[in-house]
Structures are given as structure tokens and as C-alpha cells.
Design an enzyme around this catalytic site. Sequence first.
Site, PDB file in Angstrom:
ATOM      1  N   LYS A 182       0.914  -1.012   0.048  1.00 59.34           N
ATOM      2  CA  LYS A 182      -0.005  -0.086  -0.198  1.00 59.34           C
ATOM      3  C   LYS A 182       0.745   1.273  -0.567  1.00 59.34           C
ATOM      4  O   LYS A 182       1.115   1.534   0.903  1.00 59.34           O
ATOM      5  CB  LYS A 182      -0.889   0.073   1.610  1.00 59.34           C
ATOM      6  CG  LYS A 182      -2.656   0.679   0.954  1.00 59.34           C
ATOM      7  CD  LYS A 182      -1.919   2.518   0.768  1.00 59.34           C
ATOM      8  CE  LYS A 182      -1.491   2.791   1.834  1.00 59.34           C
ATOM      9  NZ  LYS A 182      -1.686   4.671   2.051  1.00 59.34           N
ATOM     10  N   GLU A 257       9.916   1.079  11.099  1.00 55.37           N
ATOM     11  CA  GLU A 257      10.650   2.405  10.761  1.00 55.37           C
ATOM     12  C   GLU A 257      10.317   3.761  10.737  1.00 55.37           C
ATOM     13  O   GLU A 257       9.327   3.920  10.348  1.00 55.37           O
ATOM     14  CB  GLU A 257      11.338   1.652  10.107  1.00 55.37           C
ATOM     15  CG  GLU A 257      12.423   2.428  10.101  1.00 55.37           C
ATOM     16  CD  GLU A 257      13.049   4.034   9.199  1.00 55.37           C
ATOM     17  OE1 GLU A 257      12.716   4.881  10.204  1.00 55.37           O
ATOM     18  OE2 GLU A 257      13.113   4.571   8.170  1.00 55.37           O
ATOM     19  N   CYS A 291      14.655  10.104   7.115  1.00 51.97           N
ATOM     20  CA  CYS A 291      14.438   9.866   8.691  1.00 51.97           C
ATOM     21  C   CYS A 291      15.919   9.818   9.156  1.00 51.97           C
ATOM     22  O   CYS A 291      15.431  10.173  10.700  1.00 51.97           O
ATOM     23  CB  CYS A 291      13.931   8.296   8.666  1.00 51.97           C
ATOM     24  SG  CYS A 291      14.665   7.229   7.300  1.00 51.97           S
ATOM     25  N   GLU A 392      10.667  15.502  14.949  1.00 56.92           N
ATOM     26  CA  GLU A 392      11.108  15.600  13.586  1.00 56.92           C
ATOM     27  C   GLU A 392      10.151  16.450  12.555  1.00 56.92           C
ATOM     28  O   GLU A 392       8.873  17.023  12.527  1.00 56.92           O
ATOM     29  CB  GLU A 392      10.590  14.619  12.850  1.00 56.92           C
ATOM     30  CG  GLU A 392      11.363  13.695  11.465  1.00 56.92           C
ATOM     31  CD  GLU A 392      11.104  12.863  11.372  1.00 56.92           C
ATOM     32  OE1 GLU A 392       9.499  11.834  11.816  1.00 56.92           O
ATOM     33  OE2 GLU A 392      11.984  11.446  10.476  1.00 56.92           O
TER      34      GLU A 392
END
Length: 498
Positions: A182, A257, A291, A392
Site C-alpha cells: 500500500k 521504522e 529519517c 521531527e
Amino acid sequence: MEPNASASLPRYEHLYIDGQWVTPLDGQLIESIDPSTGKAWAVAPLGGIKDIDRAVAAARQALVGEWGRMPGHQRAALLRRLAELLLAAVPELARIESRDNGNLVKDHRASLTAQAQWFQWFASLADKTHGTTIPLEEGMHGFTTRVPVGVVGAIIPWNAPLLSICLKVGPALAAGCTVVIKPAEQTPVSALEFARLTQAAGFPPGVVNVVPGLGRIAGAHLVQHADVDKISFTGEGGTAKRMLREGSDNLKRFSFELGGKAPHIIFADADLDSALNAATACAWRLTGQSCALGSRVLVERPIYDRAVEVFRERAASVRVGLPSLDSSHMGPQISEEQLRKTLSYVDLGRQEGAELVAGGRRILSGGLADGYFVEPTVFAGVSNRMRIAREEIFGPVASLIPFDDEEQALAIANDTPYGLTAGLWTRDVGRAHRVASRITAGMVWVNTYSYLRWSTPYGGFKTSGWGRENGIDALDPYLETRTTILSTEGRFSNPYDD
Ligand code: NAI
Ligand code: MG
């Protein structure tokens, strides 16, 4: 969608389910936006709940068919064929992925070339899923076999769609699982191209299925599906927590993750030119949409002013430009939403008392006004308590934080909910080992940064995730261990006859 407006665009109208290209049953068509122009560049399908249902059914069926009986070396051969087809398609895939997510074509080319090697690595593991024998009493024989976990839902982010597919689907297929991919709603197209490659490589129907769709509909349904055995997800931590709640009914497996806020520590005894080259490169990589970014640059006090100066000069020399041009250093953000998020953190940093040294504005000149371009941004005088140092941002924003000694550097480095990557620069080998061994992150780079290979396990401590991708154990998350115990005598006495 205006049918006329998109009549001339490339059209991707079909999902890939059970080896067939099919029209969405309960989904729709959407326009995929090119982040460098803010305009539609393709029409893409969005699958819905019924589409996920039939993809999961096909994946389940494939497990008991030809694929389920295929020995590891034949799965390896298919993966090698896929790697070769991927390599041949690098130029075209790089262009397509760049239209979808705005990252530079040249960066995609480099990544895709590495991904071909990644598939070769996973192929090399496919026929080595050995079990063990267990020494028991005479007459008892014990052994383990490693069997595929089953149907895997791979939920993919927009920042590196094909790389994420490679890191999840490669080991899943090597292990003998089947997958439903997906992709993110912002980047539906490259996953469909990937499906085409798996079809050409000769994977049996149902082994790989691709259903682009909305996270809250198609994604959520895949996560909740009782016939999915495992979800492998890369994305936001909040989404992962929601998945754990919503997908708990059948106790499926999860690996995550989930991003980071990496410390990049520069000691005064470092090779300063190299350290600052790495720090400026790895704070703004992929327009900050990575990331692994070294977004908290921790600099020892005696060299702090020099570091701020280099960051200021370097920000001015970054050529922000169209992703298709090899002369560009940095492309746009993925979406207006992500651009706004970055700009709101710039405002926040100012309010929190950090000093904006460079950048911080949307770029509206040089033919870039319709895209989601932002300047490479530098904050100095940042304290690790500020939100710009804790959260973040996923934009090209570097925060420079001063420190006085090794202990303080470590305290700041580890004072974060995240723990994915970290970097440190020093010429003192003892210090290099001391600091590296105390950093709470899954990947620590010493006198280098961003180095990643198929052979290097990658994943996070703390809220940066669950599990590891890559490395010699890459298949583990996609395998279950079955212990079999067999008696060579086959006698079992009646315990009730005393
Ligand atoms: P997200 O986590 O919402 O989306 C990632 C994927 O999950 C997409 O395929 C999306 O459709 C799917 N998804 C979303 N909600 C879902 C649900 N309830 N159930 C199942 N699937 C779902 O991330 P988003 O909203 O695109 O970005 C938000 C922030 O997340 C970014 O600004 C960044 O900070 C972080 N992020 C981190 C990434 C990483 O590499 N670790 C990648 C992408 C985003
Ligand atoms: Mg989201």
C-alpha cells in the site's frame, strides 16, 4: 477530478491484484501532484476496502499454490531476475519517482542502482533459511524449520517509496511470504511500476499485489485485516501507535521504522572540513525528508562559531532547483502540507529564541513559485529543550547546539525520544569508541555519515521503531520458527494404569 483537465496526463487506472491489472472496485481515480510544479502529472488509482480484501485473498491463496511449494533457490532466481529488470529500468523509474515525490532524479538514480544490489543480497539469503537440530535424549529427534510468516502488508511512505518497497518486499519474498503493498497517497505510481517488474520477472500471481489507497481507508483496512499476518510500516510514530491499537485483534506481527532526530556530534579535535562537509550535506539531504537526517548538529564550544559560519555560507551555496536537473542540489518538499509544517517550525524556532542564521523562507523566484520549495535553513543558539530540537520537522532545517565536553555531548545526544541514527567526529580513537558505545541509536556513524548498505542492519531504538531491516538477519522478521520433535521409538505409555 476534472476529466478534461487530466485527459492528456499519463494514466495509471489499474491496481495489480492476483497477477492481473484490475479496476478499483470501491476506490476512485486521483491526480498525482508533481511537487516541483504543484500540478498534476499523472492520474492514479486509489483502491478501497474491497480492493484490499481481494488483494489479501490473492496473497493468501498464493501461499498454498506454486509459490508456497517453491524451493528457496527458485525464489532467489526470481529475485535476481527482478534485480536485473530493476537495474535496466533505473533511468525511467528515477524520472517517475521524481515526478511523484520531488526528490532529485540523480538521487533516485543512485538509490535505484543500489536497490538492484539490495535485491541480489536478499536473493542470496533466500535458500539459507536453515533451521537447527536440537540434541535430546536417545530416541528423540528435535529440529527447527523456518517458515514464512504468511501474508505481509507493506505500508510505504512517500519520501523513498521504491527504497522502502525494496527493504520490506525483498526480504519478505526471499522468506517465502506474499505481500500486499500500500504505497502512500502522495506517491502511488512507482509501486505500480514495481508491480510491472515483478510480473515480468515471473513471480506467480498473488505473490505481489499493489493497491494504492488512502491511509485511513485502504491502509487502515490492511492493518485491521484478520487474514494479514504481519505489517511492515515506515512512517510517523503516531500512525504506528494507531496501527497497534487497530490491528491488535489477530495479534499480527508489526515492524516499524519511524524516523528520528539524529545527533551529529562534532568534537574540536575532528577533521573539521570533513565533519562540516558531512554535517551540511546530511542536515539537508532529500530536502530534509529523511529519517536518517543529522538534524541536531552538536558542536564543541571552541569550534562552534566557525561551524555556524560554515553552515551559513554553505546554505547560500545550495542550488535549490528542479528535480530533473543534474545541476540542482535540493528539490521541493513533497506537498504544500509538508512545506507549511517546515515553515511553522521556522516560526516556532524564532519564538523559542533560536537565532535564524540562514534560510527559513519559501522560494518564490527562479520559476519555482508553483512548487513547494524552501530554503536550506540554519538555526544557531539552539537548546535541546526547544521543540525544533525535539520534534521531527522533515524539512531542511539544521539546529546547531553547542556543548562543553564529552559527557554533556552524550547527555544532549541521548535526550530525545528518538534513536534511529547518530554521527560523531573525532580524531581520538578512544573517544570514538567511548561515545559510540553509549549512544542510544540503532546506527552510529564515526567520521562518516549516511553510509548504508544491504549488509548493515538498520532500525531504531526507543520511539524510532521495532526491528531491523537489512543485514544477514534481514529475513528474520518474515519467518516463524517451527520446532518439530519426533520419537524414533514412537511409544507413549498410559499414565493412568498405575
Ligand atoms: P504517515 O505515517 O501518516 O503515512 C505513511 C504511510 O502510512 C502512508 O502510506 C499512509 O497512507 C499510511 N497511513 C496513514 N495513516 C494510516 C492508518 N491509519 N492506517 C494505515 N496506514 C496509514 O506519515 P505522513 O502523514 O505522510 O507524514 C507525517 C510525518 O511523518 C512526516 O512529516 C514525517 O515527520 C513523518 N514521516 C516519517 C517517515 C520515515 O521515514 N520514518 C516517512 C514519512 C513520514
Ligand atoms: Mg499521516
